[in-house]
Design an enzyme around this catalytic site. Sequence first.
Site, PDB file in Angstrom:
ATOM      1  N   LYS A 282       0.835  -1.196   0.000  1.00 24.19           N
ATOM      2  CA  LYS A 282       0.000   0.000   0.000  1.00 24.19           C
ATOM      3  C   LYS A 282       0.877   1.255   0.000  1.00 24.19           C
ATOM      4  O   LYS A 282       2.018   1.200   0.447  1.00 24.19           O
ATOM      5  CB  LYS A 282      -0.870   0.018   1.264  1.00 24.19           C
ATOM      6  CG  LYS A 282      -1.986  -1.001   1.296  1.00 24.19           C
ATOM      7  CD  LYS A 282      -2.772  -0.900   2.603  1.00 24.19           C
ATOM      8  CE  LYS A 282      -3.867  -1.946   2.673  1.00 24.19           C
ATOM      9  NZ  LYS A 282      -4.957  -1.744   1.713  1.00 24.19           N
ATOM     10  N   ARG A 356     -10.206 -11.645   2.237  1.00 25.48           N
ATOM     11  CA  ARG A 356     -11.016 -12.764   1.739  1.00 25.48           C
ATOM     12  C   ARG A 356     -10.245 -14.068   1.823  1.00 25.48           C
ATOM     13  O   ARG A 356     -10.828 -15.142   1.979  1.00 25.48           O
ATOM     14  CB  ARG A 356     -11.483 -12.461   0.310  1.00 25.48           C
ATOM     15  CG  ARG A 356     -10.363 -12.210  -0.660  1.00 25.48           C
ATOM     16  CD  ARG A 356     -10.806 -11.494  -1.921  1.00 25.48           C
ATOM     17  NE  ARG A 356     -10.873 -10.036  -1.747  1.00 25.48           N
ATOM     18  CZ  ARG A 356     -11.234  -9.181  -2.691  1.00 25.48           C
ATOM     19  NH1 ARG A 356     -11.588  -9.611  -3.887  1.00 25.48           N
ATOM     20  NH2 ARG A 356     -11.256  -7.881  -2.445  1.00 25.48           N
TER      21      ARG A 356
HETATM   22  N1  BES Z   1      -8.085  -3.856   4.568  1.00 21.99           N
HETATM   23  C1  BES Z   1      -8.218  -3.496   3.209  1.00 21.99           C
HETATM   24  C2  BES Z   1      -9.506  -2.727   2.926  1.00 21.99           C
HETATM   25  C3  BES Z   1      -9.555  -1.309   3.385  1.00 21.99           C
HETATM   26  C4  BES Z   1      -8.882  -0.324   2.701  1.00 21.99           C
HETATM   27  C5  BES Z   1     -10.330  -0.952   4.453  1.00 21.99           C
HETATM   28  C6  BES Z   1      -8.969   0.992   3.094  1.00 21.99           C
HETATM   29  C7  BES Z   1     -10.435   0.366   4.855  1.00 21.99           C
HETATM   30  C8  BES Z   1      -9.751   1.333   4.173  1.00 21.99           C
HETATM   31  C9  BES Z   1      -8.213  -4.736   2.323  1.00 21.99           C
HETATM   32  O1  BES Z   1      -7.430  -5.770   2.761  1.00 21.99           O
HETATM   33  C10 BES Z   1      -7.705  -4.307   0.998  1.00 21.99           C
HETATM   34  O2  BES Z   1      -6.578  -3.919   0.928  1.00 21.99           O
HETATM   35  N2  BES Z   1      -8.537  -4.385  -0.029  1.00 21.99           N
HETATM   36  C11 BES Z   1      -8.169  -3.973  -1.323  1.00 21.99           C
HETATM   37  C12 BES Z   1      -8.736  -4.968  -2.314  1.00 21.99           C
HETATM   38  C13 BES Z   1      -8.243  -4.764  -3.715  1.00 21.99           C
HETATM   39  C14 BES Z   1      -6.762  -5.084  -3.791  1.00 21.99           C
HETATM   40  C15 BES Z   1      -9.036  -5.638  -4.625  1.00 21.99           C
HETATM   41  C16 BES Z   1      -8.737  -2.580  -1.558  1.00 21.99           C
HETATM   42  O3  BES Z   1      -9.864  -2.315  -1.119  1.00 21.99           O
HETATM   43  O4  BES Z   1      -8.035  -1.748  -2.109  1.00 21.99           O
HETATM   44 MN    MN Z   2      -5.429  -5.543   2.094  1.00 25.46          MN
END
Ligand code: BES
Ligand code: MN
Length: 497
Positions: A282, A356
């Site tokens: 990230k 997931r």
């Molecule tokens: N924990 C995150 C989701 C999240 C992101 C929650 C920002 C709250 C704020 C999750 O594990 C994630 O990173 N999801 C990705 C999925 C994508 C790679 C398909 C996302 O939402 O960017």
């Molecule tokens: Mn994630």
Amino acid sequence: MEFSTQTTAGLQQVRSAALGVGVFADGVLTPAAEVIDRASEGAISAVLKTEFKGKANSHLVLRNLPGIKAERVIVIGLGKQETYRAAGHAAAEQTFASVCAGLNVTEGVSTLAGVECEQTTLRSRARAMALAGRRSTYRYDLTRTKDLEPAPRLKKLSLWVSRSNAAEAQVGLTEGSAIGNGVNLARLLGDMPPNHCTPTYLGETAKKLGKEFKSLKVEVLDRKKIEAEKMGSFLSVARGSDEPPVFIVLRHTPKSGKAKGKAPLVLVGKGLTFDSGGISIKPSANMDEMKYDMGGAASVLGTMRAVAELELDREVIGLIAACENLPSGRANKPGDVVTSMSGQTIEILNTDAEGRLVLCDALTYAERFNPEAVIDIATLTGACVVALGHINSGLFSKDDELANELLAAGQETGDTAWRMPLDDAYQEQLRSNFADMANIGGMPAGSVTAACFLSRFTTAYPWAHLDIAGTAWKSGKDKGATGRPVPLLTQFLIARS
Ligand code: BES
Ligand code: MN
Ligand code: ZN
């Protein structure tokens, strides 16, 4: 902190450091405000002519009113009467409780639950009052040594009701108090730094609950036992970190017989105590907030605490898959294919879609309980925040009855959810050339394809998924965990008992 009813006949006779009475916008007095106004020769009418308009979330402190035994009358703005419902009442109780905590008084008396309004009962209004009281005394100071905010001295909140209504009110107060304890536990776990709140710490917290509440049996599976269960998908995420994963099983067994023979309700929480994204790392900005990626797990622990404290007559099982998502020489790589506990294979195209991957194995584990229903709770997708913001949690389910019950529990507690689609047509986006499915479905409808992924592991029971990415915590100046959706979940379980 203690919650009780107060049934003294004349409101002007009530001795308290802070007596809360409500006033609607445009100066419409509630019955309690009218009593105080009359006994004090128009003290409330007087301020309504000048500085107070009864706006929602506003308040005014009036001291030493003539003819009134209470030291202070806290006038609480209720907003427009036509739109005053469960949420408006809950917000008013929160204002009152927070003002009491801020004034540093040790007790207060609220008359707000006496104001009837749509969507509520006296029991639900009493519940909201106790929940507000618990929330008002939460302070995070575990890892602070300076500039500590003094802990509020508020020890007792009383609800002013007629004698004949006291019993119903007390039921609501007991529920709200337990829900509030669950909310504050979830907030504390969320707010804790990720080097303190590790998967191991979540396991220890669960064990502590097991010691505190007789109805709770707790088991914490370590890596070896997780391997023995063949949770290949969960383990693939955990492998990227030196911090050991845990799989937590909490089981609440009711004392009495009525619930016997009924299939249990199962809650499943995403417990990423930190999500860096892994190899699909990230951006640095605000990455600290990914300590809150265990919000689902925290809400399961908070709800199980509430269920145990209430001695709910219903078997409830909480499952938590907890680990960190970090990049390392052993971390998942884009292109890796892993085998889930269900036997289905998954091509990992983005290591940041890890929630997931841990949840799917927990959902397969849930099958062994032959549950009446399974609800998973996860800070799953940024896309859900785009869709619903920070107001509603995303609710996904093919089961209309289950979905409607969860929506109703959200309305009743002000911890609301909004139903999202889960059509099979979206499943196509998860197609993989090299495995049974991919772990991402591309840009369009990101929160829906995440739910679609989970649905492939939930064919054995009725199931609902709550995406709490937008509601589990607040960002910015007031950064902090909210404890959501503990109120929604506990209310749902109370209603099913
Ligand atoms: N924990 C995150 C989701 C999240 C992101 C929650 C920002 C709250 C704020 C999750 O594990 C994630 O990173 N999801 C990705 C999925 C994508 C790679 C398909 C996302 O939402 O960017
Ligand atoms: Mn994630
Ligand atoms: Zn995550």
